[in-house]
Design an enzyme around this catalytic site. Structure first.
Site, PDB file in Angstrom:
ATOM      1  N   ARG A   1       1.045  -4.856  -5.963  1.00  0.00           N
ATOM      2  CA  ARG A   1       1.211  -6.150  -5.307  1.00  0.00           C
ATOM      3  C   ARG A   1       1.587  -7.104  -6.432  1.00  0.00           C
ATOM      4  O   ARG A   1       1.078  -6.983  -7.540  1.00  0.00           O
ATOM      5  CB  ARG A   1      -0.077  -6.549  -4.602  1.00  0.00           C
ATOM      6  CG  ARG A   1      -0.424  -5.499  -3.518  1.00  0.00           C
ATOM      7  CD  ARG A   1      -1.297  -6.011  -2.420  1.00  0.00           C
ATOM      8  NE  ARG A   1      -1.045  -5.288  -1.179  1.00  0.00           N
ATOM      9  CZ  ARG A   1      -1.645  -4.133  -0.834  1.00  0.00           C
ATOM     10  NH1 ARG A   1      -2.525  -3.568  -1.615  1.00  0.00           N
ATOM     11  NH2 ARG A   1      -1.357  -3.553   0.310  1.00  0.00           N
TER      12      ARG A   1
ATOM     13  N   ASP B   1      -0.482   2.030   8.347  1.00  0.00           N
ATOM     14  CA  ASP B   1      -1.076   1.251   9.447  1.00  0.00           C
ATOM     15  C   ASP B   1      -0.260   1.234  10.746  1.00  0.00           C
ATOM     16  O   ASP B   1      -0.774   0.840  11.782  1.00  0.00           O
ATOM     17  CB  ASP B   1      -1.279  -0.204   9.007  1.00  0.00           C
ATOM     18  CG  ASP B   1      -2.372  -0.330   7.967  1.00  0.00           C
ATOM     19  OD1 ASP B   1      -3.227   0.572   7.908  1.00  0.00           O
ATOM     20  OD2 ASP B   1      -2.373  -1.319   7.220  1.00  0.00           O
TER      21      ASP B   1
ATOM     22  N   ASP C   1       1.978  -0.877  11.592  1.00  0.00           N
ATOM     23  CA  ASP C   1       1.866  -2.262  12.052  1.00  0.00           C
ATOM     24  C   ASP C   1       3.176  -3.043  11.901  1.00  0.00           C
ATOM     25  O   ASP C   1       3.157  -4.264  11.806  1.00  0.00           O
ATOM     26  CB  ASP C   1       0.731  -2.978  11.288  1.00  0.00           C
ATOM     27  CG  ASP C   1       0.969  -2.992   9.783  1.00  0.00           C
ATOM     28  OD1 ASP C   1       1.905  -2.320   9.315  1.00  0.00           O
ATOM     29  OD2 ASP C   1       0.217  -3.688   9.083  1.00  0.00           O
TER      30      ASP C   1
ATOM     31  N   ARG D   1      -6.578  -3.299   9.167  1.00  0.00           N
ATOM     32  CA  ARG D   1      -7.160  -4.657   9.103  1.00  0.00           C
ATOM     33  C   ARG D   1      -6.775  -5.480  10.326  1.00  0.00           C
ATOM     34  O   ARG D   1      -7.577  -6.197  10.884  1.00  0.00           O
ATOM     35  CB  ARG D   1      -6.691  -5.376   7.830  1.00  0.00           C
ATOM     36  CG  ARG D   1      -7.545  -5.080   6.619  1.00  0.00           C
ATOM     37  CD  ARG D   1      -6.863  -5.537   5.377  1.00  0.00           C
ATOM     38  NE  ARG D   1      -5.665  -4.745   5.130  1.00  0.00           N
ATOM     39  CZ  ARG D   1      -4.672  -5.076   4.335  1.00  0.00           C
ATOM     40  NH1 ARG D   1      -4.672  -6.218   3.705  1.00  0.00           N
ATOM     41  NH2 ARG D   1      -3.624  -4.289   4.177  1.00  0.00           N
TER      42      ARG D   1
ATOM     43  N   THR E   1       4.109   2.483   5.599  1.00  0.00           N
ATOM     44  CA  THR E   1       2.724   2.020   5.587  1.00  0.00           C
ATOM     45  C   THR E   1       1.932   2.865   6.575  1.00  0.00           C
ATOM     46  O   THR E   1       2.442   3.184   7.651  1.00  0.00           O
ATOM     47  CB  THR E   1       2.615   0.515   5.951  1.00  0.00           C
ATOM     48  OG1 THR E   1       1.243   0.195   6.186  1.00  0.00           O
ATOM     49  CG2 THR E   1       3.398   0.149   7.190  1.00  0.00           C
TER      50      THR E   1
ATOM     51  N   GLY F   1       0.831  -1.212   0.000  1.00  0.00           N
ATOM     52  CA  GLY F   1       0.000   0.000   0.000  1.00  0.00           C
ATOM     53  C   GLY F   1       0.860   1.253   0.000  1.00  0.00           C
ATOM     54  O   GLY F   1       1.896   1.294   0.650  1.00  0.00           O
TER      55      GLY F   1
ATOM     56  N   ASP G   1       5.224  -5.095   6.009  1.00  0.00           N
ATOM     57  CA  ASP G   1       5.905  -6.360   6.341  1.00  0.00           C
ATOM     58  C   ASP G   1       5.820  -7.394   5.215  1.00  0.00           C
ATOM     59  O   ASP G   1       6.722  -8.216   5.071  1.00  0.00           O
ATOM     60  CB  ASP G   1       5.440  -6.930   7.690  1.00  0.00           C
ATOM     61  CG  ASP G   1       3.948  -7.012   7.807  1.00  0.00           C
ATOM     62  OD1 ASP G   1       3.246  -6.685   6.827  1.00  0.00           O
ATOM     63  OD2 ASP G   1       3.468  -7.420   8.883  1.00  0.00           O
TER      64      ASP G   1
HETATM   65  P1  ATP Z   1       0.764  -2.725   3.468  1.00  0.00           P
HETATM   66  O1  ATP Z   1       0.865  -3.197   4.892  1.00  0.00           O
HETATM   67  O2  ATP Z   1       0.804  -1.251   3.360  1.00  0.00           O
HETATM   68  O3  ATP Z   1      -0.333  -3.361   2.677  1.00  0.00           O
HETATM   69  P2  ATP Z   1       2.731  -4.687   2.594  1.00  0.00           P
HETATM   70  O4  ATP Z   1       4.138  -4.519   2.164  1.00  0.00           O
HETATM   71  O5  ATP Z   1       2.517  -5.489   3.836  1.00  0.00           O
HETATM   72  O6  ATP Z   1       2.141  -3.220   2.731  1.00  0.00           O
HETATM   73  P3  ATP Z   1       1.664  -6.780   0.897  1.00  0.00           P
HETATM   74  O7  ATP Z   1       0.576  -6.716  -0.113  1.00  0.00           O
HETATM   75  O8  ATP Z   1       1.539  -7.740   2.019  1.00  0.00           O
HETATM   76  O9  ATP Z   1       1.870  -5.273   1.391  1.00  0.00           O
HETATM   77  O10 ATP Z   1       3.025  -7.159   0.145  1.00  0.00           O
HETATM   78  C1  ATP Z   1       3.466  -6.441  -0.999  1.00  0.00           C
HETATM   79  C2  ATP Z   1       4.166  -7.376  -1.969  1.00  0.00           C
HETATM   80  O11 ATP Z   1       5.286  -8.002  -1.319  1.00  0.00           O
HETATM   81  C3  ATP Z   1       3.343  -8.556  -2.475  1.00  0.00           C
HETATM   82  O12 ATP Z   1       2.514  -8.254  -3.558  1.00  0.00           O
HETATM   83  C4  ATP Z   1       4.432  -9.529  -2.902  1.00  0.00           C
HETATM   84  O13 ATP Z   1       4.968  -9.145  -4.143  1.00  0.00           O
HETATM   85  C5  ATP Z   1       5.475  -9.330  -1.823  1.00  0.00           C
HETATM   86  N1  ATP Z   1       5.280 -10.320  -0.741  1.00  0.00           N
HETATM   87  C6  ATP Z   1       4.379 -10.285   0.250  1.00  0.00           C
HETATM   88  N2  ATP Z   1       4.466 -11.363   1.037  1.00  0.00           N
HETATM   89  C7  ATP Z   1       5.462 -12.111   0.543  1.00  0.00           C
HETATM   90  C8  ATP Z   1       6.057 -13.354   0.902  1.00  0.00           C
HETATM   91  N3  ATP Z   1       5.638 -14.042   1.967  1.00  0.00           N
HETATM   92  N4  ATP Z   1       7.056 -13.820   0.137  1.00  0.00           N
HETATM   93  C9  ATP Z   1       7.479 -13.124  -0.948  1.00  0.00           C
HETATM   94  N5  ATP Z   1       6.971 -11.948  -1.328  1.00  0.00           N
HETATM   95  C10 ATP Z   1       5.975 -11.451  -0.613  1.00  0.00           C
END
Ligand code: ATP
Length: 319
Positions: free
Chosen positions: A72, A127, A129, A171, A125, A11, A103
């Site tokens: 994503r 959040d 979190d 969330r 982010t 995000g 994360d």
């Molecule tokens: P936010 O908390 O703001 O949504 P985020 O980084 O946690 O941010 P995610 O959608 O969980 O957002 O992850 C972003 C991208 O990171 C995913 O689309 C994927 O490409 C990669 N990713 C997430 N989890 C994994 C994982 N376990 N292994 C490899 N790549 C991952």
């Protein structure tokens, strides 16, 4: 270490641009090259990569969103996708990747590091979190956006002596709800980390009305329960009219606050300094007023709860 790649993932969050600017300018200052990787890990897989300059990050410190775009990337969740991304990074001469995101994005970065690509994560982010850091980039701006909305809703709610539920993002984490609720004087805060009791809420509401409270605002984090269902339940139990406002993606946008710009600038510079010191696979964090960093595995193994003292304080101050 000659060339750093940089991407934003997951995000978007206000202040990501300020972090990109800090990474690029600190790197250029130290005679490193920086490659922009567009649309998160997608850019690595597709080779959507281009060299940046100090000038290419001009006029962005005040802008929300991310000039690198974010996405994503499903393919990156597979070992084949990660391998492809690693190969493309090598082809473009990238020696380390700075990942700005949440994360999930750090898990992706860790996968890349396991193939031998050094990484550094910067928590971006709204959040708040990410367990290893007290604050993430974008959180302060999001909280201020919620407070601005809350103040406006308070005006109309008071005029009509109504009850309003404001649904905010979060969330799994209730920090946006907690901080904006405390700062905005919300009468009730519902977060995913704490089970709520609808009868207790109704009792507070009735007692508040009897004491002469003219407005009643509840903040609900989206992961804690459906705001419309909570409103219906309160209406059924008390007979009061309850309105719902869902703030949604409004919370992601806007010009970053000074706090977020400064946090992003410090974290971005720190990420490059880590790499210059020859340290790898770290996540940047803030503790007190200090910018620190953690091993990425350690950072991902940490868990975060809500501040119980702040939650209790919000309850006491809203009587
Ligand atoms: P936010 O908390 O703001 O949504 P985020 O980084 O946690 O941010 P995610 O959608 O969980 O957002 O992850 C972003 C991208 O990171 C995913 O689309 C994927 O490409 C990669 N990713 C997430 N989890 C994994 C994982 N376990 N292994 C490899 N790549 C991952």
């Amino acid at each position: 270490m000659k060339t750093i790649g940089i991407l934003t993932s997951g995000g978007d969050a206000p202040g990501m641009n300020a972090a990109i600017r800090a990474v690029v300018r600190t790197a250029v200052y130290n005679k490193l090259r920086v490659m922009a990787i567009r649309r998160g890990f997608n850019g690595l897989i597709r080779g959507d990569i281009e060299e940046m300059s100090a000038a290419s990050v001009g006029e962005i410190i005040h802008r929300g969103g991310t000039i690198l775009r974010t996405a994503r990337c499903e393919e990156f969740n597979t070992p084949e996708g990660v391998k492809k991304a690693y190969n493309i990074a090598k082809i473009f001469g990238i020696d380390a990747v700075v990942v700005i995101g949440g994360d999930g994005s750090f898990r992706g970065a860790r996968d890349l590091s396991r193939l031998g690509m050094p990484v550094v994560g910067i928590p971006g982010t709204i959040d708040n979190d990410i367990a290893c850091t007290e604050y993430t980039i974008g959180f302060d701006t999001a909280v201020n956006t919620v407070i601005d909305a809350l103040n406006k809703i308070r005006d109309t709610v008071t005029s009509h002596e109504r009850i309003n539920i404001i649904e905010v993002m979060g969330r799994h984490a209730g920090d946006i709800a907690l901080y904006s609720g405390l700062a905005g004087g919300a009468e009730n805060i519902i977060v995913p980390e704490v089970k709520y009791d609808i009868d207790e809420i109704c009792k507070n509401l009735i007692q508040g009305k009897n004491r002469g409270k003219q407005s009643y605002i509840m903040i609900v984090a989206e992961g804690a329960g459906n705001a419309f269902n909570i409103a219906r339940e309160i209406e059924e139990k008390t007979g009061f009219e309850v309105r719902v406002t869902v703030l949604g993606h409004l919370q992601r946008g806007g010009s970053p606050t000074a706090m977020d710009r400064i946090l992003a600038s410090r974290m971005g510079a720190h990420a490059v300094n880590i790499l210059l010191e020859g340290r790898i696979n770290r996540v940047v964090a803030i503790h007190g007023s200090q910018i620190v960093d953690y091993d990425i595995d350690e950072a991902l193994s940490m868990s975060k709860g809500i501040s119980e003292s702040m939650y209790q304080l919000a309850g006491i101050l809203s009587i």
